[in-house]
Design an enzyme around this catalytic site. Sequence first.
Site, PDB file in Angstrom:
ATOM      1  N   ASN A 167       3.986   4.349 -31.666  1.00  0.00           N
ATOM      2  CA  ASN A 167       5.270   3.714 -31.405  1.00  0.00           C
ATOM      3  C   ASN A 167       6.358   4.755 -31.654  1.00  0.00           C
ATOM      4  OD1 ASN A 167       7.582   2.213 -31.312  1.00  0.00           O
ATOM      5  ND2 ASN A 167       7.130   0.971 -33.126  1.00  0.00           N
ATOM      6  N   LYS A 206       9.450   4.549 -30.955  1.00  0.00           N
ATOM      7  CA  LYS A 206      10.774   3.973 -31.230  1.00  0.00           C
ATOM      8  C   LYS A 206      11.826   4.661 -30.339  1.00  0.00           C
ATOM      9  CE  LYS A 206       8.923   2.670 -35.607  1.00  0.00           C
ATOM     10  NZ  LYS A 206       9.115   2.232 -36.984  1.00  0.00           N
ATOM     11  N   HIS A 244       7.821  -6.510 -32.456  1.00  0.00           N
ATOM     12  CA  HIS A 244       7.864  -5.524 -33.542  1.00  0.00           C
ATOM     13  C   HIS A 244       8.917  -5.961 -34.564  1.00  0.00           C
ATOM     14  CE1 HIS A 244       8.743  -1.829 -35.713  1.00  0.00           C
ATOM     15  NE2 HIS A 244       7.521  -1.462 -35.394  1.00  0.00           N
ATOM     16  N   GLU A 252      11.209  -4.481 -36.011  1.00  0.00           N
ATOM     17  CA  GLU A 252      12.590  -4.031 -35.740  1.00  0.00           C
ATOM     18  C   GLU A 252      13.235  -4.891 -34.655  1.00  0.00           C
ATOM     19  OE1 GLU A 252      11.531   0.090 -35.198  1.00  0.00           O
ATOM     20  OE2 GLU A 252      11.042   0.173 -37.342  1.00  0.00           O
ATOM     21  N   GLU A 266       1.785  -5.446 -39.584  1.00  0.00           N
ATOM     22  CA  GLU A 266       2.702  -4.410 -40.065  1.00  0.00           C
ATOM     23  C   GLU A 266       3.586  -4.979 -41.170  1.00  0.00           C
ATOM     24  OE1 GLU A 266       3.264  -1.035 -37.032  1.00  0.00           O
ATOM     25  OE2 GLU A 266       4.736  -2.578 -36.597  1.00  0.00           O
ATOM     26  N   GLY A 277       8.077   2.896 -42.131  1.00  0.00           N
ATOM     27  CA  GLY A 277       9.061   3.958 -42.278  1.00  0.00           C
ATOM     28  C   GLY A 277       9.450   4.249 -43.716  1.00  0.00           C
ATOM     29  N   SER A 286       3.519   3.305 -42.171  1.00  0.00           N
ATOM     30  CA  SER A 286       3.317   4.599 -42.828  1.00  0.00           C
ATOM     31  C   SER A 286       1.878   5.109 -42.740  1.00  0.00           C
ATOM     32  CB  SER A 286       3.789   4.554 -44.291  1.00  0.00           C
ATOM     33  OG  SER A 286       5.177   4.264 -44.347  1.00  0.00           O
TER      34      SER A 286
HETATM   35  P1  PGA Z   1       5.798   3.990 -39.422  1.00  0.00           P
HETATM   36  O1  PGA Z   1       6.142   2.865 -38.305  1.00  0.00           O
HETATM   37  O2  PGA Z   1       4.430   4.513 -39.111  1.00  0.00           O
HETATM   38  O3  PGA Z   1       6.878   5.020 -39.254  1.00  0.00           O
HETATM   39  O4  PGA Z   1       5.843   3.303 -40.745  1.00  0.00           O
HETATM   40  C1  PGA Z   1       5.162   1.952 -37.866  1.00  0.00           C
HETATM   41  C2  PGA Z   1       5.756   1.006 -36.863  1.00  0.00           C
HETATM   42  O5  PGA Z   1       6.938   0.641 -36.986  1.00  0.00           O
HETATM   43  O6  PGA Z   1       5.074   0.577 -35.903  1.00  0.00           O
END
Ligand code: PGA
Length: 250
Positions: free
Chosen positions: A10, A12, A96, A98, A168, A174, A214
Site C-alpha cells: 500500500n 498510500k 483502509h 485512513e 490492520e 505507521g 508496521s
Molecule cells: P505500515 O502501513 O506498514 O506503514 O504500518 C500499513 C497500512 O496502512 O496498510
Amino acid sequence: MPRKKLIAANWKMFKTPAEAKAFVDAFLPLVAGHTRDEVALFPSPVLLPTVIAAAKGSIVAVGAQNIHFAEEGAYTGETSVGQLIAIGGTHTLIGHSERRQYFAETDEIVNKKLHTALKHNIIPIVCVGEVLAERESGKTESVIKTQITGALAGITAEAAAPIVIAYEPVWAIGTGKTATPQIAVDAHKIIRAEVARLLGAAVAANIRILYGGSVKPDNATSLLGEEEIDGALVGGASLKPESFAAIAKY
Ligand code: PGA
C-alpha cells in the site's frame, strides 16, 4: 489446499510516475520466479497506468487503494471500478483505516464498495482493525466483529470466494509498533470465526486474512510463518524495492 499468501504494497499518497516506474523496474528482477506467494502493488490512481504497464507479464498484480461504489456518475475526485478495469487493474483495497478515519468511510460504505467490486470481478481486500483506545478498553473483538458483519452484509457464500480481509490494528499502522504474531493470530481467529458464522465453514477455511501494521523485513518471517496469517499489507516498508522484496520472500 493451503491458502496461497498475498503480499501487498500500500503505497498510500507517495511516488511520482517516474519513481513508481523505477520501483517496478528494480523490483521485478528481485521477485522473478517467486511463485510461492501472490504479490500486488496498490499505488495512487494517477500512477496506475504506469505501474500496470511496467508490471505487465510479471507475477505482480496491480490494484487501486480505493474505488467508488457507484458504476459512474457525478462524484468529483473518485475512481470507478469500470475505470480501474479499463486500464488493467485487478484488485482494490476497501475500507483502509485512513479512509475510515479521514474520509468518513463507514461499514455501510465499505459494504457497498465490496458489492461493486465483486460484481465486476475485482479482487477486494477489505480492511478492518481496532484503534488503540478500543484495544485498551477490551473492545477489540466486538469492533472487529461489527466491521466484518457490516462489510459482509448481503454477500452470499457463492460470491465470497475472491474476498481477502486485512486485519490492520490502527495502533500498529505507521507507528513502528507491530502486533505480535500472537495478537495477530488471535484477531485473525476472531475474523475467521465471524466469517464462518456469516458465510459458512467452507468460505471461512478458504478466505485469506492478511496482517498489516508496521510489517518490515525483520518481522515478516515471524508473522508470515504463522499458518493463520495469509499474507501482509505493507505500507512504509513497501516503498523501497529491496525492502518489499525481502518481505515478499520472507
Ligand atoms: P505500515 O502501513 O506498514 O506503514 O504500518 C500499513 C497500512 O496502512 O496498510
